[in-house]
Structures are given as structure tokens and as C-alpha cells.
Design a protein around this motif. Structure first.
Motif, short mmCIF file in Angstrom:
data_model
loop_
_atom_site.label_atom_id
_atom_site.label_comp_id
_atom_site.label_asym_id
_atom_site.label_seq_id
_atom_site.Cartn_x
_atom_site.Cartn_y
_atom_site.Cartn_z
N VAL A 1 71.38 -116.91 -47.45
CA VAL A 1 70.60 -115.66 -47.53
C VAL A 1 69.86 -115.40 -46.21
O VAL A 1 69.77 -114.26 -45.76
CB VAL A 1 69.63 -115.68 -48.74
CG1 VAL A 1 68.71 -114.49 -48.73
CG2 VAL A 1 70.43 -115.72 -50.03
N ALA B 1 70.21 -112.13 -44.03
CA ALA B 1 69.06 -111.28 -43.67
C ALA B 1 69.00 -111.06 -42.16
O ALA B 1 68.80 -109.94 -41.69
CB ALA B 1 67.76 -111.93 -44.14
N ARG C 1 69.67 -120.76 -49.71
CA ARG C 1 68.63 -120.34 -48.75
C ARG C 1 69.25 -120.10 -47.37
O ARG C 1 69.02 -119.05 -46.76
CB ARG C 1 67.56 -121.43 -48.69
CG ARG C 1 66.42 -121.12 -47.74
CD ARG C 1 65.46 -122.31 -47.71
NE ARG C 1 64.58 -122.25 -46.58
CZ ARG C 1 63.28 -121.92 -46.64
NH1 ARG C 1 62.76 -121.59 -47.79
NH2 ARG C 1 62.54 -121.90 -45.57
N THR D 1 65.07 -110.18 -52.64
CA THR D 1 65.18 -111.63 -52.70
C THR D 1 63.99 -112.23 -51.96
O THR D 1 63.78 -111.95 -50.79
CB THR D 1 66.47 -112.11 -51.98
OG1 THR D 1 67.56 -111.34 -52.46
CG2 THR D 1 66.73 -113.58 -52.23
N LYS E 1 67.94 -102.56 -50.82
CA LYS E 1 67.74 -104.00 -51.03
C LYS E 1 66.81 -104.52 -49.96
O LYS E 1 66.65 -103.90 -48.90
CB LYS E 1 69.07 -104.75 -51.05
CG LYS E 1 69.84 -104.78 -49.77
CD LYS E 1 71.03 -105.72 -49.91
CE LYS E 1 71.84 -105.76 -48.63
NZ LYS E 1 72.94 -106.69 -48.68
N TYR F 1 64.87 -108.21 -48.15
CA TYR F 1 64.62 -109.65 -48.04
C TYR F 1 63.12 -109.79 -47.87
O TYR F 1 62.54 -109.21 -46.93
CB TYR F 1 65.38 -110.22 -46.83
CG TYR F 1 66.87 -110.01 -46.96
CD1 TYR F 1 67.65 -110.92 -47.67
CD2 TYR F 1 67.47 -108.88 -46.43
CE1 TYR F 1 69.01 -110.71 -47.82
CE2 TYR F 1 68.84 -108.66 -46.57
CZ TYR F 1 69.60 -109.58 -47.27
OH TYR F 1 70.94 -109.37 -47.43
N THR F 2 62.49 -110.49 -48.78
CA THR F 2 61.03 -110.54 -48.81
C THR F 2 60.52 -111.98 -48.87
O THR F 2 61.30 -112.92 -49.06
CB THR F 2 60.51 -109.78 -50.04
OG1 THR F 2 61.23 -110.26 -51.20
CG2 THR F 2 60.75 -108.29 -49.93
N CYS G 1 55.10 -107.46 -48.02
CA CYS G 1 56.22 -107.45 -48.97
C CYS G 1 55.71 -107.03 -50.35
O CYS G 1 56.35 -106.26 -51.06
CB CYS G 1 56.86 -108.84 -49.06
SG CYS G 1 57.58 -109.39 -47.50
N VAL H 1 62.98 -114.86 -50.06
CA VAL H 1 63.73 -115.88 -49.33
C VAL H 1 63.04 -117.24 -49.38
O VAL H 1 63.70 -118.28 -49.45
CB VAL H 1 63.94 -115.44 -47.86
CG1 VAL H 1 64.82 -116.41 -47.12
CG2 VAL H 1 64.56 -114.05 -47.80
N PHE I 1 59.10 -109.69 -42.05
CA PHE I 1 59.42 -109.33 -43.43
C PHE I 1 58.50 -108.19 -43.90
O PHE I 1 57.39 -108.09 -43.40
CB PHE I 1 59.25 -110.56 -44.33
CG PHE I 1 60.33 -111.57 -44.11
CD1 PHE I 1 61.51 -111.50 -44.82
CD2 PHE I 1 60.19 -112.57 -43.16
CE1 PHE I 1 62.53 -112.42 -44.62
CE2 PHE I 1 61.20 -113.50 -42.95
CZ PHE I 1 62.37 -113.43 -43.68
#
Lengths: 158, 103
Positions: free
Chosen positions: B65, B69, B62, B52, B25, B27-28, B35, B54, B78
């Protein structure tokens, strides 16, 4: 501002300041796209590789060229997102990874964003790190930042 | 003692096992070229990715998450890539990714 004027402004700035832009055209286009997307949704070109709050006062250090660009170019030869580069970096075989220099503690960012900054014309500020001194000609209200930290007020007015 | 053919077969099974079982997974950011390159890389290698963006989230989701992250990697750039339970890779580090995913 449209995508072309943004691109031109960045290219002109790089030329003026003696820096180079990433030679990978596809990568460059991808950065320009990200920057322009931020212009459309926030009204300013904040760094596409960092998370913006969408509030100018909080993102002021991320507006391209970001506050961290020059120290990163000095230390690594490249800015964090890879838009700006130095000639030496481009010719060097070693391509060091650039760590994220931005402080991430939300409390700190919130504090800078919510603080009242410059109040009077003629006030003098000094950078506690590099010694830059500046005098305010026009009050905008923002907080003055140099070398990644808030500048120190040394004289209220003339 | 196992023969060469068996050893190769076993390696293949292990590889498949690792790749199929390691949930990836990330976080992008929708604006970030690294990304985008990472998502493209995962697609090219047919590895399922749960990501996701972000920056596209709003409100409480938001905040939640972002907190999640940064619990993996505070202050990281990222994409923040999480492989399995505890392998965290900061940014699109292709050699590291190849090593972890046995590519």
C-alpha cells in the motif's frame, strides 16, 4: 508518560524555546492524541502527520520536535504538522503551505537506521551544513544528524 | 439554443454526474489531524470515500500500500487524495477539493 505529562512537556518546551503552539484548541488536542497514540504503540512521540516505521533508529528524525521543525519554523513560521508556530506566523494573514521536508526514499531511511553511528567517547563531529561541532560524552550508538544530514566525524577521540 | 431553466437543469445533471462518478480514494494516517478533518469533510458532504489508514497496516500489505500511495505522489504529506483516475491532491487542501468535486 501519560497524555497530560506529554502535553505539559510540549507546552513547557514551546515556552522555553520561544515558540507558540497552534491556537486552535481542537486541532491541538487532535495532534496531542496522535502523538500519544504513537507513544503507546511505538514508545516515542513520533510525528502524527508522517508515516513512522515503528523502529526508533528509523524514526529518529520524526520524534517530536522533529528534525525538520526548526528549518520549517524558520522558512514558513510553522512546523509541518502545525503544532509549533512562530508569533509572526500567527499574526500574518498569509498562511503558506509547508511541504514535507523529510526524504522519503526508503533506501535512504533504511541506510541511516541500519548504520552503526557513534562509537567512542571524545569523538568530534561537525555538521557539513551549519558548522555545528559536538563532542561525544556518552556513547549511545546512534547516528548523529544535523540540518537533515549525517554529521561528519572529524576526530575519533581526544 | 437552450433556455436558462434547461441550462440550470443540465448543470445539475452534470454536477451529479461528476460527483457520482468520480471515485474518491485516499491514503491516510489514523493519527493525523488533517486526515481526520478530511474524512469529516467528506462525510459532511455525503461523498463516498474509500480510505486506507496506512499506519494501521502490517507486513506485506503495508509495503504494498505504501508503494501504491507513493506511486501517486512520492514524498507527499498525508492525506494523499486520489480523485477519479488521475487527480491527486496532497494534504487536506479544502479549496482545491471543493473545486475538483464541484462543491
Amino acid at each position: 508518560m501519560n497524555p497530560e505529562t506529554l502535553k505539559k512537556a510540549i507546552k513547557d518546551r514551546a515556552k522555553r524555546e520561544g515558540y507558540r503552539l497552534n491556537p486552535d484548541e481542537n486541532f491541538l488536542e487532535s495532534i496531542f492524541e496522535g502523538l500519544y497514540k504513537n507513544v503507546e504503540r511505538y514508545g516515542y512521540p513520533s510525528c502524527p502527520c508522517r508515516l513512522s516505521a515503528g523502529i526508533f533508529e528509523e524514526d529518529i528524525d520524526l520524534v517530536c520536535p522533529c528534525l525538520y521543525r526548526d528549518p520549517d519554523l524558520y522558512h514558513y513560521g510553522r512546523c509541518f504538522c502545525g503544532l509549533y508556530m512562530t508569533e509572526a506566523y500567527m499574526n500574518n494573514k498569509d498562511k503558506p503551505v509547508v511541504p514535507n521536508r523529510r526524504p522519503m526514499e526508503p533506501a535512504k531511511i533504511e541506510k541511516i537506521g541500519s548504520r552503526i553511528g557513534v562509537k567512542t567517547v571524545g569523538a568530534r563531529y561537525r555538521c557539513k551544513s551549519c558548522g555545528n561541532e559536538i563532542t561525544v560524552d556518552k556513547v549511545g550508538g546512534g547516528v548523529l544528524i544535523c540540518c537533515g544530514q549525517e554529521m561528519e566525524l572529524i576526530k575519533e577521540d581526544k | 439554443m437552450i433556455g436558462y431553466a434547461q441550462s440550470v437543469a443540465l448543470q445539475r445533471i452534470n454536477l451529479k454526474h461528476t460527483r457520482n462518478n468520480m471515485k474518491v480514494k485516499a491514503y491516510t494516517l489514523s493519527t493525523c489531524p488533517y486526515c481526520k478533518a478530511f474524512k469529516r469533510f467528506m462525510k459532511e458532504h455525503n461523498i463516498p470515500l474509500e480510505f486506507t489508514d496506512v499506519d494501521l497496516l502490517e507486513g506485506e500489505e503495508r509495503t504494498k500500500v505504501i508503494k501504491e500511495a507513493y506511486s501517486y505522489c512520492s514524498g507527499c504529506g498525508f492525506p494523499i487524495i486520489v480523485i477519479g483516475e488521475d487527480i491527486v491532491i496532497e494534504g487536506f487542501n479544502e479549496p482545491k477539493l471543493r473545486e475538483v468535486l464541484h462543491l
